[in-house]
Design an enzyme around this catalytic site. Structure first.
Site, PDB file in Angstrom:
ATOM      1  N   GLU B  29     -54.306  10.806  20.159  1.00 28.42           N
ATOM      2  CA  GLU B  29     -55.095  11.705  19.319  1.00 28.42           C
ATOM      3  C   GLU B  29     -55.704  10.917  18.155  1.00 28.42           C
ATOM      4  O   GLU B  29     -54.995  10.199  17.453  1.00 28.42           O
ATOM      5  CB  GLU B  29     -54.190  12.833  18.819  1.00 28.42           C
ATOM      6  CG  GLU B  29     -53.802  13.768  19.968  1.00 28.42           C
ATOM      7  CD  GLU B  29     -52.479  14.484  19.780  1.00 28.42           C
ATOM      8  OE1 GLU B  29     -51.802  14.237  18.770  1.00 28.42           O
ATOM      9  OE2 GLU B  29     -52.113  15.284  20.662  1.00 28.42           O
ATOM     10  N   LEU B  56     -55.532  17.601  22.089  1.00 28.06           N
ATOM     11  CA  LEU B  56     -54.146  17.781  21.655  1.00 28.06           C
ATOM     12  C   LEU B  56     -53.337  18.324  22.825  1.00 28.06           C
ATOM     13  O   LEU B  56     -53.143  19.523  22.963  1.00 28.06           O
ATOM     14  CB  LEU B  56     -54.076  18.748  20.466  1.00 28.06           C
ATOM     15  CG  LEU B  56     -54.999  18.441  19.282  1.00 28.06           C
ATOM     16  CD1 LEU B  56     -54.641  19.325  18.101  1.00 28.06           C
ATOM     17  CD2 LEU B  56     -54.952  16.983  18.892  1.00 28.06           C
ATOM     18  N   GLU B  58     -50.174  16.716  24.452  1.00 26.09           N
ATOM     19  CA  GLU B  58     -49.216  15.610  24.564  1.00 26.09           C
ATOM     20  C   GLU B  58     -48.596  15.522  25.950  1.00 26.09           C
ATOM     21  O   GLU B  58     -48.409  14.428  26.490  1.00 26.09           O
ATOM     22  CB  GLU B  58     -48.118  15.736  23.511  1.00 26.09           C
ATOM     23  CG  GLU B  58     -48.595  15.497  22.083  1.00 26.09           C
ATOM     24  CD  GLU B  58     -49.267  16.714  21.450  1.00 26.09           C
ATOM     25  OE1 GLU B  58     -49.134  17.832  22.005  1.00 26.09           O
ATOM     26  OE2 GLU B  58     -49.916  16.552  20.406  1.00 26.09           O
ATOM     27  N   HIS B 128     -41.771  16.515  10.795  1.00 25.57           N
ATOM     28  CA  HIS B 128     -42.530  15.265  10.810  1.00 25.57           C
ATOM     29  C   HIS B 128     -41.697  14.062  10.392  1.00 25.57           C
ATOM     30  O   HIS B 128     -42.236  12.998  10.133  1.00 25.57           O
ATOM     31  CB  HIS B 128     -43.731  15.358   9.847  1.00 25.57           C
ATOM     32  CG  HIS B 128     -44.936  16.052  10.430  1.00 25.57           C
ATOM     33  ND1 HIS B 128     -44.856  17.062  11.337  1.00 25.57           N
ATOM     34  CD2 HIS B 128     -46.261  15.849  10.229  1.00 25.57           C
ATOM     35  CE1 HIS B 128     -46.081  17.480  11.660  1.00 25.57           C
ATOM     36  NE2 HIS B 128     -46.952  16.755  10.996  1.00 25.57           N
TER      37      HIS B 128
END
Lengths: 326, 322
Positions: B29, B56, B58, B128
């Site tokens: 990406e 997007l 994955e 994250h």
């Protein structure tokens, strides 16, 4: 066996071979020679035969957990497929894959896959790589009606359509995702899934090898010409259990009447009727002889040496630490 | 000699491998404009057939890489966020990793999964900030966590050339590391061969990634009292057990620092293997994130779950008390 030729006799040989292979394999499950059971393909033979007849040897396919038919139709040796089911060292995958992972890279068979829908993305990558090499090879992804609800497959549709990849997505709609009916599992339509991504999407009679061949040929021609992927939904019926465990577990999800009615449109009969009697009988005899050889080969083959249980774990030959104590 | 940053080392390794081998390509990406910077300049240099911006998706593009690899290509996927590996876990662990064995040796799946910015980035919160390398090591996927720019270059290069899937975790806290290096001396670094960053005689500290720099700082801080050897296995899997054995044979004491979760983490494996194989003078000590940690947002809370230098120094001193 060589890849199914696209003649009536060739299509008949393919459906007959797959049918008898599956019947023999089920017998070998019952006798204990094939361990782990199988997902029989009986009833769906026209799809593998028709699609693979539209392909060249250098085209590639990926397959499902119900994959023997695809593998045989693409030209794999029945003896080596059966040896794989029986877990023998001479099997296609040297006894490391079994029924759900049969692969023969030399014939463009990139493997049956036991995770529903997973092979769609792998096929898109193989198709992209084929295009990068030049030439006009195509890649086919077989999957069932259950797979159309897997996100990864729909993502793969998007990649293939976006990048105009030479892919043929073949949905084998046998009406059931294990026991869940299409009506209970699929919102909208299966071809609607393809149309949403701008892919030509058609529904064909998946019990008729000729009908499947016709649709596959159109899609393959389009892919070879650089016009991108297509979706072909083949409406079919699974004559037998989802898996041979049903013999013991006996889950109730379809009536005897439905099964009887489904079996009435038998691809072996439909295609057989297109041959004259002596020709059909010759093919039948030849298939029986080939399968007798296959069974003898498989059951006469050695079991793999347990010392090598983790051979091939790494393509580089790296060895894993042993797990035993001491 | 010129300076080389860790981030630039990854970029340089990608560029060198793309130039060396036409089968190599990069996908992911925002790789075209290089949002993470590690793919900077590659699109302009190699074009859209070698540097693919993906939607997007994955799961699909990770499976796509497997298919391309099965057909002779060498994909390098960039994942901008370590947690995206969870989405693609099926495609990496259950597909790419298993293909070679399941096909009886017919398949090679030379895919590299590059994760620049793994681990805590302070303030990036729960989804994250994971550093999930232990999951891949557990599954048997080759797993690399470079600490320095030259190792980042060398290990990424080796990963791309390796015929198996390899996950390369570049910790967020290591990305800014810089060294003075002769570019001509950059080269591949083998997987599974550790590196002793600092020799010592009293205790071996095992660390990977940015924690190597913490371990070196602690070793320096304690230098008057304790002689600390800093051992960096560089690859979490395969692990350089012989290299660690040699170090522990010298020191007799072991401390492991690991910023993945404690339960079944890398530190757990190192300590277990040491208990089985090594003659230790003292019980081994580990410093890790807590069991099952979800990294909280507020900086003070984030830092509270990360192993720090004070904990490491205390662990070293604890190992020495015996």
């Amino acid at each position: 066996m060589t890849r199914a030729p696209d003649t009536d006799a060739g299509l008949y040989r393919a459906v007959r071979l797959i049918r008898r292979f599956e019947e023999r394999a089920v017998e070998l499950v019952r006798s204990g020679d094939v361990v782990g059971g199988i997902h029989p393909y009986t009833g769906q033979e026209a799809i593998a035969a028709g699609v693979c007849a539209a392909l060249r040897e250098d085209d590639v396919i990926t397959s499902t957990h119900r994959g023997h038919g695809h593998v045989l139709a693409k030209g794999a040796d029945p003896g080596r497929v059966l040896a794989e089911l029986a877990g023998r060292a001479t099997g296609l995958n040297r006894g490391r894959g079994g029924s759900m992972h049969a692969a023969d890279f030399g014939l463009g068979i990139l493997g049956a896959n036991a995770i529903v829908g997973a092979n769609g993305a792998i096929t898109a990558g193989a198709a992209w790589a084929a295009r990068q090499e030049g030439g006009d090879r195509v890649a086919v992804s077989f999957f069932g009606d259950g797979a159309v609800n897997q996100g990864v497959l729909l993502e793969a549709f998007n990649l293939a359509a976006l990048w105009r990849l030479p892919v043929l997505f073949v949905c084998e709609n046998n009406g059931y995702a294990t026991t869940l009916t299409v009506a209970d599992g699929v919102a909208g339509t299966i071809t609607g899934r393809g149309a949403a991504f701008g892919m030509p999407s058609v529904t064909v009679d998946g019990m008729d090898p000729r009908a499947v061949l016709g649709a596959a040929r159109e899609a393959v021609d389009r892919a070879r010409a650089g016009d991108g992927p297509s979706l072909v939904e083949c409406v079919t019926y699974r004559f037998d259990a989802h898996h041979t465990w049903e013999h013991k577990a006996r889950p109730r999800y379809r009536t005897e009447e439905e099964v009887r009615s489904g079996r009435e449109r038998d691809p072996v009969v439909i295609q057989g009727a297109r041959l004259a009697d002596p020709e059909r009988e010759l093919v039948d005899a030849e298939v029986e002889a080939a399968l007798a050889d296959a069974v003898a080969f498989a059951l006469g083959s050695p079991h793999p040496d347990p010392v090598g249980a983790l051979d091939f774990l790494y393509a580089t030959g790296m060895r894993a630490r042993p797990g035993g104590g001491g | 000699m010129p300076w080389l940053s860790y981030q630039k080392a990854l970029n340089r390794a990608l560029g060198d491998e793309l130039a060396r081998d036409p089968a190599v390509f990069v996908l992911g990406e925002d790789v075209r404009v290089a949002v993470s910077t590690v793919t900077a300049g590659l699109f302009k240099r190699f074009g859209p057939d070698r540097v693919l911006d993906t939607p997007l998706s994955e799961q699909a593009f990770t499976g796509f890489a497997t298919g391309a690899a099965l057909s002779g290509r060498r994909p390098v996927i960039e994942f901008q966020i370590p947690a995206l590996l969870y989405l693609a876990f099926e495609q990496i662990v259950n597909q790419a990793h298993k293909f070679s064995l399941m096909t009886g040796g017919q398949a090679r799946v030379p895919v590299t999964y590059l994760v620049p910015g793994s681990g805590s980035k302070t303030g990036w919160a729960g989804q994250h900030s994971d550093h999930p390398y232990a999951l891949f090591a557990h599954a048997g996927v080759k797993t690399v966590v470079p600490a320095t720019p030259e190792d980042a270059y060398g290990l990424l290069t080796t990963a791309i050339r390796d015929d198996d899937p390899v996950v390369v975790f570049a910790p967020a806290a290591a990305l800014t590391a810089r060294v003075d290096v002769d570019f001509a001396r950059l080269g591949p670094v083998p997987l599974g061969v550790g590196r002793v960053h600092r020799e010592g005689g009293d205790v071996t500290v095992v660390a990977v990634g940015h924690l190597v720099h913490d371990a070196l700082a602690v070793a320096e801080e304690l230098a008057g009292d304790v002689s600390v050897e800093v051992f960096d296995p560089r690859t979490a899997y395969p692990f350089d057990w012989d290299g660690l054995a040699a170090s522990v044979a010298k020191t007799g004491r072991l401390v492991v620092v690991d910023d993945s979760n404690r339960m079944c983490g890398l530190a757990a494996e190192v300590v277990a293997t040491a208990a089985e194989r090594f003659d230790l003078l003292a019980p081994p000590v580990r410093v890790t994130r807590p069991d099952g940690a979800v990294v909280p947002f507020a900086p003070a809370l984030d830092r509270a779950v990360q192993p720090d230098r004070a904990q490491l120094a205390a662990a070293v001193l604890k190992a020495l008390k015996h």
